[in-house]
Design an enzyme around this catalytic site. Structure first.
Site, mmCIF file in Angstrom:
data_model
loop_
_atom_site.group_PDB
_atom_site.id
_atom_site.type_symbol
_atom_site.label_atom_id
_atom_site.label_comp_id
_atom_site.label_asym_id
_atom_site.label_seq_id
_atom_site.Cartn_x
_atom_site.Cartn_y
_atom_site.Cartn_z
ATOM 1 N N ARG A 105 4.780 11.973 6.947
ATOM 2 C CA ARG A 105 4.620 11.063 5.813
ATOM 3 C C ARG A 105 3.143 11.593 5.248
ATOM 4 N NH1 ARG A 105 -0.164 7.226 4.884
ATOM 5 N NH2 ARG A 105 0.373 5.652 3.553
ATOM 6 N N VAL A 106 3.003 11.640 3.933
ATOM 7 C CA VAL A 106 1.860 12.240 3.334
ATOM 8 C C VAL A 106 1.315 10.970 2.491
ATOM 9 C CG1 VAL A 106 0.618 13.835 1.623
ATOM 10 C CG2 VAL A 106 2.347 14.447 3.042
ATOM 11 N N GLY A 107 -0.165 10.530 2.727
ATOM 12 C CA GLY A 107 -0.432 9.309 2.224
ATOM 13 C C GLY A 107 -1.653 9.704 1.060
ATOM 14 N N LEU A 108 -2.320 8.486 0.952
ATOM 15 C CA LEU A 108 -3.300 8.322 -0.245
ATOM 16 C C LEU A 108 -4.096 9.379 -0.266
ATOM 17 C CD1 LEU A 108 -4.332 6.462 -2.707
ATOM 18 C CD2 LEU A 108 -5.629 5.460 -0.999
ATOM 19 N N THR A 147 -8.021 5.900 5.043
ATOM 20 C CA THR A 147 -8.992 6.641 4.653
ATOM 21 C C THR A 147 -10.220 6.554 5.035
ATOM 22 O OG1 THR A 147 -9.395 5.884 2.323
ATOM 23 C CG2 THR A 147 -7.540 7.256 2.464
#
Length: 454
Positions: free
Chosen positions: A300-303, A272
């Site tokens: 994949r979906v991240g923070l 990020t």
């Protein structure tokens, strides 16, 4: 004769009185004009106040890239400031503009220059939140062909459009507008809103995938292939243990841990970029964008995309009391997502009133402590902003001062900030100190008085 003299004397006194009254009137008019001018100047000063804070990820930032990272953060601050100076109600746009600068710069892990998936592709996540309305918009696993044509269509731009539709209310026939879209669905929705798309995947990859990202991908891919071969060899005639099976996923987070030992000269940024903006009326918004961890699984979906995890902004505390606060989180996404990291920092701050530094240090220490117990990655960085915007005579809040804090458990954390009372933005790569090596956490904090020009 005496009566004549008396009349002359009276006439002179009357003339003197008139002159005095005239002089007093001029003085009073001048004082009133001065007061009006001062009030107008004060009002203009109050209406021009703003603050923006940015970060470029927690992890390890090589000294050779420090100048480029500081430049990117300063340009992001200036991009947001150019909109915030135009008046209140533009925080969402200001956050978007700042993150677009960071997404365009290949030195960051967002947009162009992002980490690549295990298949060698770019997939980006982004989110944005408005503190007054609570409106939130996010996109996840956005493929490269959506992000680029001749000029990059940034993930944060799609997320901001989702948030703005939330603020507008119900759409046609009362249908509830979405707040979070992923992959192909995000592409179709963006196209329906007039966002131009790339003509081909190859054109997108040519712009988005940098040589540095390719080099890192080849290096980490070779590490995974080598680990796979060793695992296959050692497992011939034996069943794999849980410990053996965990080796490959650990490669996604191990490189940063070893950099300090070997003095590496390349970046390892966990996740990020983030931005927090506050306008003259104390309205706040925050946003995040990311290319994700290196060699991540496709889809994949991240923070950066998860509600309450990558960013948070609020104008009220947990029980409704005024508390203007925003947070952006960076680090080991899978772990931080489970704890709603950004929201947790803001809630902790509203409950304790001990200041942003204390709040983010408290949350980060709990992350470090639990990760140590579970032998998981503890890499994280939090950027928190709290605005002092008191109500004046029953009118709307007016921004007076800002408290900014950053807490991190990584080797470094890049942050920058800019306020209306400052001549130019400040940006720095915070690095591990002796305190951090002892406690696992280090921090930075500052208070900026926006009512006094420097």
């Amino acid at each position: 004769m005496n009566s004549l003299r008396e009349r002359i004397r009276q006439s002179q006194e009357e003339d003197d009185d008139e002159d005095t009254m005239s002089t007093n009137a001029v003085v009073l008019a001048a004082v009133a004009a001065s007061q009006t001018q001062q009030q107008q100047q004060q009002l203009e000063d109050e209406n021009d106040r703003f603050f923006v804070a940015v970060h470029v990820g927690a992890g390890y930032h090589a000294p050779s890239n420090e100048k480029a990272l500081r430049s990117a953060m300063k340009r992001a601050c200036l991009a947001a400031a150019s909109l915030l100076r135009q008046g209140s109600g533009r925080c969402i746009d200001a956050v978007t503009a700042a993150i677009q600068v960071l997404e365009d710069d290949p030195v960051t892990n967002a947009g162009r220059g992002s980490n690549l998936t295990e298949d060698g592709c770019v997939e980006c996540d982004a989110s944005i939140m408005d503190g007054n309305s609570g409106a939130f918009g996010a996109v996840g696993a956005l493929p490269g062909f959506l992000l680029t044509e001749i000029m990059c269509q940034k993930p944060i731009k799609v997320a901001a459009l989702l948030a703005k539709e939330q603020m507008m209310g119900s759409s046609l026939l009362g249908r509830i507008p979405p707040i979070f879209l992923v992959g192909e669905g995000a592409r179709i929705w963006a196209k329906s809103k007039g966002i131009a798309l790339s003509v081909s995947t190859s054109a997108a990859d040519e712009w988005l995938v940098t040589e540095r990202a390719k080099t890192h991908w080849k290096k980490y891919k070779a590490m995974v292939d080598d680990a796979n071969k060793k695992t296959e060899t050692s497992s011939v005639g034996h069943s794999c243990s849980a410990q053996d099976g965990s080796r490959i996923p650990e490669l996604e987070v191990q490189p940063c841990d070893s950099l300090n030992k070997y003095g590496a000269e390349e970046d390892c940024i966990m996740d990020t970029v983030g931005v927090i903006c506050v306008d003259a009326d104390g309205q706040i918004a925050s946003g995040a964008s990311s290319g994700g961890i290196a060699l991540k699984v496709g889809g994949r979906v991240g923070l950066a995309a998860m509600h309450g995890s990558g960013c948070w902004a609020s104008s009220k505390g947990l029980f409704g009391a005024p508390c203007i606060v925003g947070c952006c989180a960076s680090g080991a996404g899978e772990y931080l997502m489970k704890g709603f990291a950004a929201r947790e920092c803001c809630v902790s701050l509203s409950l304790s009133q001990a200041g942003p530094a204390s709040a983010c240090m408290k949350v980060l220490r709990s992350v470090v402590q639990e990760s140590n117990q579970n032998c998981t990655d503890r890499s994280a960085g939090f950027l928190v902003v709290q605005a002092d915007a008191p109500m004046v005579s029953g009118s709307s809040p007016k921004l007076k001062a800002i408290e900014i804090a950053a807490a991190y458990s990584t080797l470094s954390f890049g942050i920058g900030y800019f306020g209306s009372s400052m001549k130019q933005p400040k940006a720095s790569i915070l690095r591990r100190t002796k305190l951090q090596s002892e406690t696992g956490v280090d921090h930075f904090e500052a208070r900026i008085d926006l009512s006094a020009k420097t």
